[in-house]
Each structure stands twice: as structure tokens, then as C-alpha cells.
Design an enzyme around this catalytic site. Structure first.
Site, short mmCIF file in Angstrom:
data_model
loop_
_atom_site.label_atom_id
_atom_site.label_comp_id
_atom_site.label_asym_id
_atom_site.label_seq_id
_atom_site.Cartn_x
_atom_site.Cartn_y
_atom_site.Cartn_z
N TYR A 149 42.78 66.26 8.17
CA TYR A 149 41.66 65.25 8.56
C TYR A 149 40.27 65.50 8.53
O TYR A 149 39.58 64.89 7.93
CB TYR A 149 42.25 65.05 9.99
N LYS A 181 37.25 63.80 6.16
CA LYS A 181 36.02 63.27 6.88
C LYS A 181 34.59 64.06 6.45
O LYS A 181 33.68 63.33 6.08
CB LYS A 181 36.32 62.99 8.46
N SER A 207 34.18 61.30 11.56
CA SER A 207 34.37 61.80 12.92
C SER A 207 33.88 63.29 13.06
O SER A 207 33.46 63.71 12.20
CB SER A 207 36.26 62.16 12.67
#
Length: 253
Positions: free
Chosen positions: A158, A162, A145
Site C-alpha cells: 500500500y 501511494k 496517505s
């Protein structure tokens, strides 16, 4: 003129039953590949498999939780039992981001995010790479991402998972290059998907995402197909250890 032809190739896509994963599954099938769809909800995988078979390609739907290594072992076993090979692995499955400050989020949530977003892709790729090498190599794509490259506030867990996967991508490329396996990452920005649209329920999230891009829009799900086809095909034969960013110019302003 170069065209992308994946005829004779087999692609395994985790999280392939909906959203961006579904678009990837259908896009690679249109390019001629046979498709294995692995996701938590078997009914979603079966629905996509039916669409792929309607295109004249073979498809296999497998229920699996990406955060559970034993489930991924079953994915590998069933894939090779059905097709005898996997040429393209797309680690697309990921857990929706949870908005919140670092001091407010729990240890349990961090572990859950890490298991799905980082540990699962590492495990599946590392167990499949030797098998891919046995039939000449292939392409592995880890979907990260843009948040892993430009981490925003309130998406810290998050973004961290990633970013870790991007680092692993480089190590995979170095270790498996001699095995004729290319490993790259794709870093999408804001695409309409289950992951984005669920986060967009938070006030101001979608507006902020739009304003943070040069193009001032959220990409449509189908727009993910072109960068995925490039990384999956021989058009990227001399590209490995790279992160392809497809984010509409996120945070360039």
C-alpha cells in the site's frame, strides 16, 4: 477575510460514495460546486448525489472501477456530456491496505493495489488534463496517505503505491503547470473511514495508530474537508507540486 466559494465549478471525485470521499463530495457542494461522484457501487453514488441535490447543487453519479481505464474513459465522457467541463479532479479512490509482510503477499495483490491506487489516478488525470486546459485549467488533487511518506512495516504494498502516486503528482505539476493546472497531493493520516476502520479490525491496529500521533486520536471523517477545500480553491492558487500532510503529527514522537 478569505472565504471559499466554488460556485460555477464542477468537481469530479472518485471513491466519492462513502467515507472520506463522501465527506469531500458534500463539503465541496456546500462551497457551491456541482459534483460528479464516481465509484464502484452506483447505489452509494446515487445516495450522495441525492444529498447534494438537496443542497441545491447539480450532481451526477457514475459507476466505475478506478483500476479499469475503459471505465475511466466512460467517466470522462459522461462528465463532459453532462457539465461540459471539470474544474476540480480529486483522485480519492483507493484500495484498502492488506496487512502482511513483504514475503507473504502475492504478485496478484500487488498488481491489484497498483491498478487502483496508482495506475487509475494517473490514467484519469492524464486523459482529463488536456480537456481541463481547454477551459482555462483547474486543480487536481491526488489523495495519497501518510504511509506513502513514512512507510510502516506490514503496509509495504500500500505504501509503495501511494509513494508512486506522490512522485507522479510532482511530474504532473511540472508538465501541466503551463496549462494552468495545479496538481497537489493530500496525505491523510488516520481518519475514520472505510479504509481505516476495516484495517482497525486487526488487533492493536487502532491503538497503534493513536499512539503514533501527537494528538492521540483518530480524526473524524468531516475533518478532511478543510484541507481539500484549500487545495481545490483559489486559496492555493500559488501552490502546486506540494503534498499537504494532515495526520495529527504521525510518528513525530
Amino acid at each position: 477575510m478569505h472565504t471559499i466559494d466554488l460556485s460555477g465549478k464542477v468537481a469530479l471525485i472518485t471513491g466519492g460514495g462513502r467515507g472520506l470521499g463522501k465527506a469531500m463530495s458534500l463539503g465541496l457542494a456546500d462551497a457551491g460546486a456541482d459534483i460528479i461522484i464516481a465509484s464502484r457501487k452506483l447505489e452509494n453514488c446515487e445516495a450522495v448525489a441525492e444529498q447534494i441535490r438537496a443542497k441545491g447543487r447539480r450532481a451526477l453519479a457514475i459507476q466505475a472501477h478506478t483500476g479499469e481505464p475503459e471505465a475511466l474513459d466512460r467517466v470522462i465522457e459522461q462528465s463532459y456530456a453532462e457539465f461540459g467541463r471539470v474544474d476540480i479532479l480529486i483522485n480519492n479512490a483507493g484500495m484498502n491496505p492488506m496487512l502482511g509482510g513483504l514475503s507473504d503477499l502475492s504478485v496478484e495483490l500487488f498488481q491489484k493495489l497498483f491498478d487502483v491506487n496508482t495506475k487509475g489516478p494517473w490514467y484519469l488525470a492524464s486523459r482529463m488534463a488536456p480537456k481541463m486546459a481547454e477551459h482555462g485549467g483547474g486543480s487536481i488533487i491526488n489523495v495519497i496517505s501518510v504511509a506513502g511518506l513514512k512507510p510502516p512495516a506490514y503496509l509495504g504494498f500500500y505504501a509503495a503505491t501511494k509513494a508512486a502516486l506522490e512522485s507522479l503528482t510532482k511530474v504532473m505539476a511540472i508538465e501541466w503547470g503551463p496549462m494552468n493546472i495545479r496538481v497537489n497531493a493530500l496525505a491523510p493520516g488516520s481518519y475514520h473511514s472505510d479504509l481505516f476502520d476495516s484495517a482497525a479490525a486487526n488487533p492493536g491496529y487502532e491503538e497503534g495508530s493513536i499512539n503514533a500521533t501527537v494528538q492521540k486520536r483518530i480524526a473524524e471523517t468531516e475533518e478532511i474537508i478543510s484541507p481539500i477545500l484549500y487545495l481545490a480553491s483559489d486559496m492555493s492558487a500559488y501552490t502546486t507540486g506540494h503534498t499537504l500532510v494532515s495526520d495529527g503529527g504521525f510518528m513525530l514522537l
